[in-house]
Design a protein around this motif. Structure first.
Motif, PDB file in Angstrom:
ATOM      1  N   GLU A   1     -42.395 -52.084  -7.776  1.00  0.00           N
ATOM      2  CA  GLU A   1     -42.549 -51.327  -9.418  1.00  0.00           C
ATOM      3  C   GLU A   1     -41.173 -51.756 -10.335  1.00  0.00           C
ATOM      4  O   GLU A   1     -40.741 -52.300 -11.410  1.00  0.00           O
ATOM      5  N   ARG A   2     -40.400 -51.149  -9.755  1.00  0.00           N
ATOM      6  CA  ARG A   2     -39.158 -50.590  -9.804  1.00  0.00           C
ATOM      7  C   ARG A   2     -38.202 -51.933  -9.914  1.00  0.00           C
ATOM      8  O   ARG A   2     -37.321 -51.887 -11.224  1.00  0.00           O
ATOM      9  N   VAL A   3     -38.811 -52.898  -9.269  1.00  0.00           N
ATOM     10  CA  VAL A   3     -37.224 -53.265  -8.830  1.00  0.00           C
ATOM     11  C   VAL A   3     -37.508 -54.965  -9.373  1.00  0.00           C
ATOM     12  O   VAL A   3     -36.591 -56.164  -9.891  1.00  0.00           O
ATOM     13  N   SER A   4     -39.261 -55.702  -9.656  1.00  0.00           N
ATOM     14  CA  SER A   4     -39.076 -56.806  -9.646  1.00  0.00           C
ATOM     15  C   SER A   4     -39.312 -57.456 -11.235  1.00  0.00           C
ATOM     16  O   SER A   4     -39.929 -56.612 -11.915  1.00  0.00           O
ATOM     17  N   HIS A   5     -39.206 -58.382 -11.336  1.00  0.00           N
ATOM     18  CA  HIS A   5     -39.851 -59.263 -12.733  1.00  0.00           C
ATOM     19  C   HIS A   5     -40.738 -60.039 -12.413  1.00  0.00           C
ATOM     20  O   HIS A   5     -41.353 -59.995 -13.940  1.00  0.00           O
ATOM     21  N   ARG A   6     -41.211 -60.398 -11.424  1.00  0.00           N
ATOM     22  CA  ARG A   6     -42.695 -61.343 -10.724  1.00  0.00           C
ATOM     23  C   ARG A   6     -42.267 -60.851 -10.057  1.00  0.00           C
ATOM     24  O   ARG A   6     -41.482 -60.143  -9.008  1.00  0.00           O
ATOM     25  N   ILE A   7     -44.322 -60.545  -9.559  1.00  0.00           N
ATOM     26  CA  ILE A   7     -44.510 -60.201  -7.557  1.00  0.00           C
ATOM     27  C   ILE A   7     -45.723 -61.893  -7.466  1.00  0.00           C
ATOM     28  O   ILE A   7     -46.258 -62.481  -8.596  1.00  0.00           O
ATOM     29  N   ALA A   8     -45.965 -61.537  -6.675  1.00  0.00           N
ATOM     30  CA  ALA A   8     -46.368 -62.423  -5.779  1.00  0.00           C
ATOM     31  C   ALA A   8     -47.023 -62.089  -4.385  1.00  0.00           C
ATOM     32  O   ALA A   8     -46.897 -61.088  -3.855  1.00  0.00           O
ATOM     33  N   VAL A   9     -48.639 -62.107  -4.241  1.00  0.00           N
ATOM     34  CA  VAL A   9     -49.074 -61.224  -4.037  1.00  0.00           C
ATOM     35  C   VAL A   9     -50.026 -62.431  -2.411  1.00  0.00           C
ATOM     36  O   VAL A   9     -50.104 -63.760  -2.802  1.00  0.00           O
ATOM     37  N   MET A  10     -49.339 -61.715  -1.443  1.00  0.00           N
ATOM     38  CA  MET A  10     -49.369 -62.800  -0.315  1.00  0.00           C
ATOM     39  C   MET A  10     -50.862 -62.256   0.893  1.00  0.00           C
ATOM     40  O   MET A  10     -50.477 -61.485   1.000  1.00  0.00           O
ATOM     41  N   TYR A  11     -51.544 -63.258   1.236  1.00  0.00           N
ATOM     42  CA  TYR A  11     -52.664 -62.719   2.319  1.00  0.00           C
ATOM     43  C   TYR A  11     -52.707 -64.112   3.485  1.00  0.00           C
ATOM     44  O   TYR A  11     -53.207 -65.394   2.369  1.00  0.00           O
ATOM     45  N   LEU A  12     -52.877 -64.167   4.510  1.00  0.00           N
ATOM     46  CA  LEU A  12     -52.910 -64.916   5.771  1.00  0.00           C
ATOM     47  C   LEU A  12     -52.002 -66.147   4.739  1.00  0.00           C
ATOM     48  O   LEU A  12     -53.045 -67.520   5.519  1.00  0.00           O
ATOM     49  N   GLY A  13     -51.525 -65.738   4.410  1.00  0.00           N
ATOM     50  CA  GLY A  13     -50.117 -66.976   4.571  1.00  0.00           C
ATOM     51  C   GLY A  13     -49.863 -67.881   2.852  1.00  0.00           C
ATOM     52  O   GLY A  13     -50.081 -68.900   3.012  1.00  0.00           O
ATOM     53  N   GLU A  14     -51.402 -67.115   2.230  1.00  0.00           N
ATOM     54  CA  GLU A  14     -51.169 -68.108   0.880  1.00  0.00           C
ATOM     55  C   GLU A  14     -51.651 -66.851   0.196  1.00  0.00           C
ATOM     56  O   GLU A  14     -51.643 -65.994   0.448  1.00  0.00           O
ATOM     57  N   ILE A  15     -50.567 -67.156  -1.434  1.00  0.00           N
ATOM     58  CA  ILE A  15     -49.860 -66.410  -1.988  1.00  0.00           C
ATOM     59  C   ILE A  15     -51.303 -66.247  -3.326  1.00  0.00           C
ATOM     60  O   ILE A  15     -52.462 -67.791  -3.565  1.00  0.00           O
ATOM     61  N   VAL A  16     -52.743 -65.200  -3.618  1.00  0.00           N
ATOM     62  CA  VAL A  16     -53.921 -64.917  -3.914  1.00  0.00           C
ATOM     63  C   VAL A  16     -53.102 -64.916  -5.689  1.00  0.00           C
ATOM     64  O   VAL A  16     -54.421 -64.679  -6.008  1.00  0.00           O
ATOM     65  N   GLU A  17     -51.961 -64.648  -5.211  1.00  0.00           N
ATOM     66  CA  GLU A  17     -52.056 -64.179  -7.400  1.00  0.00           C
ATOM     67  C   GLU A  17     -50.334 -63.927  -7.434  1.00  0.00           C
ATOM     68  O   GLU A  17     -49.798 -63.178  -6.670  1.00  0.00           O
ATOM     69  N   ILE A  18     -50.037 -64.721  -8.678  1.00  0.00           N
ATOM     70  CA  ILE A  18     -48.647 -64.545  -8.851  1.00  0.00           C
ATOM     71  C   ILE A  18     -47.960 -64.231 -11.001  1.00  0.00           C
ATOM     72  O   ILE A  18     -49.116 -65.017 -11.162  1.00  0.00           O
TER      73      ILE A  18
END
Length: 600
Positions: free
Chosen positions: A511-528
């Motif tokens: 939360e401190r360092v990012s502009h955007r976040i991509a959440v990975m689960y089992l090799g896939e991005i599930v939310e960005i």
């Protein structure tokens, strides 16, 4: 009467120059059913205090003064035989890294049974049956099957549960937990903390919990003892210490703790306001400037990375690990995109694939419009434009090479300049990361962990890259060193226009360092999506699970009793006939995409 009473403990080590005191006049007590957290940074004396209590420091090379009263007995006066009967029986210890604490050539069931045989006299099948019961008690699924497996077949969270089962085998009165969750993902950490609390309630154990994670302290401790350079500087009830820390060092520790939810209104990363540990004077950080430009720096399209698995006498291909499956994202110039998820989700594989340290089966990766997954002739250009900073700085540096030479090495490999100019560049790079030029002649072991990470950052900057991939680059650092390193990275981003792919499982730091976040689960991005959107309005169940597991450094918001989730992350191993399903994404808000769940 307290279970444990440490009175004026002083521990010294023998050196070439005589005895050196590393712990001075330490005193504290632990009652039945109470958790005392001992906090402080590396070198503060936390672990030495624990090892002194367990009498695990080598006689002749370490000496103790003072008293350690356990159930009325002074442990420092007991014979080695009597101490052995207490150690692992009445007092148990969980170490930080379970893989180095477990025997790799014994099944986990046999290792627990061994402790039961030594201290409780159980033999053969009776000991193994009790070992399985203990594994069930620490919520390990299919405990009978797991008991026959070797440590390397278990995940980090499962190995830590095995260590807890072994520690609890003899129903100890005191449990010493030395950084037991530091290397674990947030979801596994939450499970381990809840497990320790639950078992403590059942057994009325006293717990000595050693950590530098103030979020964990707020979650689990009744009282807190703060150590600084071998001294106890403050002891207080947990809520009182967080509300009104008295010692400057305690204030410095708390000022450096990132708390998830502090930046919901901000669209930019934010530096830490740091407090001087000696004077207690705050040094407010300058406001972070907006460095993001609209031009895309990195474009990843439908990237696939799979590892073959072979079996049988003839080593035939039997399955594949689907490490990265059809992943797409972009990264703008001057932007930080955080890649988050648990171990095994594919985060580090992504970083290695972008650096061409791992072969990508298909897909494209473009840097400033040019495909960097092309021929081998493109590798030199790629390595000059994209650099990587790894989690363990000591393992990243050659212990036999002076750090000046280590920083200059990329310049020589890419034939950028000669010796004289390289020496001048190394000096400038050291100053850029907050070190002095004269440190170039030192070896890695002469630096602290935070300084070594700065050296690795300086080396990554040597070729003036456009993108730095930071793979868990602050995960192993103490809180204040972590805060300083993050401030440094944001400073460099402003001055040099750097872009970061920030790989981490620490949601509060993200939360401190990012502009955007991509959440990975089992090799896939599930939310960005934008940081504030993903953290403030998480839509995928896995994202919500990650956020809910983050310990909050505020005792007033301590989680109550939670149902222990013992599910492990699913396996990415697939059969040869597996065909990945087509994935669809819903746009929740501009730039915020969420993978549709199966059957939706």
């Amino acid at each position: 009467m307290p279970i444990l009473s440490v009175e004026n403990l002083t521990t010294s080590f023998r050196t070439e120059d005589g005895w050196k005191t590393v712990v001075r006049d330490v005193s504290f007590t632990i009652d039945s059913g109470e958790t005392l957290a001992v906090v402080g940074e590396s070198g503060s004396g936390k672990s030495v205090t624990a090892l002194s209590i367990m009498r695990l420091l080598q006689p002749g090379l370490a000496r103790h003064e003072g008293r350690i009263l356990f159930e009325g007995q002074d442990l420092l006066t007991l014979s080695a035989t009597r101490m052995q009967a207490i150690r692992g029986n009445r007092i148990a210890m969980i170490f930080q890294e379970p893989m180095t604490s477990l025997n790799p050539v014994m099944t986990v069931g046999d290792q627990i049974a061994e402790a039961l045989s030594i201290h409780r006299g159980l033999k053969g099948r009776e000991a193994l049956k009790e070992a399985v019961r203990l594994l069930e008690r620490v919520r390990i699924p299919a405990a009978a099957q797991r008991a026959s497996e070797y440590p390397h077949l278990l995940s980090g969270g499962m190995r830590q549960r095995v260590m807890i089962a072994m520690a609890l085998a003899c129903r100890p009165r005191l449990l010493i937990a030395d950084e037991p969750t530091t290397a674990l993902d947030v979801t596994i950490q939450a499970q381990i903390l809840e497990l320790i609390r639950e078992l403590q309630r059942e057994e009325e154990m006293g717990v000595l919990f050693i950590t530098h994670d103030m979020g964990v302290v707020a979650e689990i401790a009744n009282r807190v003892t703060v150590m600084y350079r071998g001294d106890v500087v403050e002891t207080e009830e947990t809520a009182s210490l967080f509300a009104a820390p008295r010692h400057p060092y305690t204030r410095a520790l708390l000022s450096a703790v990132p708390a998830l939810g502090q930046m919901q209104a901000s669209t930019r990363p934010k530096r830490f306001d740091l407090v001087d540990p000696v004077t207690g004077v705050a040094r407010p950080a300058p406001k972070t400037l907006d460095t993001v430009r609209d031009e895309p720096l990195l474009e990843v399209k439908n990237l696939v990375v799979r590892y073959p698995l072979h079996s049988g006498v003839f080593r035939r291909l039997s399955a594949r690990v689907h490490a990265i499956e059809n992943v797409s994202f972009d990264l703008k110039q001057g932007e930080t995109l955080a890649l988050v998820g648990e171990s095994g989700c594919g985060k580090s594989t992504m970083g290695r694939a972008l650096m061409r340290m791992t072969h990508a089966e298909s897909g494209s990766v473009k840097l400033l419009g040019k495909d960097i997954l092309g021929t081998d002739a493109d590798i030199d250009e790629l390595r000059r434009s994209v650099q990587m900073v790894f989690q363990d700085p000591f393992a990243s540096l050659n212990p036999r090479r002076r750090i000046g030479r280590a920083i200059a090495e990329p310049l020589f490999i890419h034939k950028v300049c000669g010796e004289a100019e390289a020496k001048e560049r190394v000096g400038r790079l050291l100053e850029q990361v907050g070190l002095s030029r004269d440190m170039a002649g030192r070896y890695p072991h002469e630096f602290s962990g935070g300084q070594r990470q700065r050296i690795c950052i300086a080396r990554a900057l040597a070729l003036e890259p456009k993108l730095i991939i930071a793979d868990e680059s602050v995960s192993a650092l103490d809180v204040s060193i972590k805060a300083q390193t993050i401030n440094l990275m944001l400073d460099l981003q402003e001055r040099l226009g750097l872009s970061y792919l920030f790989i981490s499982h620490d949601m509060a730091v993200v939360e401190r360092v990012s502009h955007r976040i991509a959440v990975m689960y089992l090799g896939e991005i599930v939310e960005i999506g934008p940081r504030a959107e993903v953290l403030g309005n998480p839509r995928h169940p896995y994202t919500r699970r990650l956020i809910e597991a983050v310990p909050v450094p505020d005792p007033t918001r301590r989680h109550g009793e939670r149902r222990l989730d013992v599910t492990e992350i699913a396996s990415p191993v697939r059969g040869l006939d597996y065909r990945p399903p087509a994935r669809l994404y819903d746009q929740v808000s501009p730039g915020h995409l969420v993978m549709q769940e199966a059957g939706a």
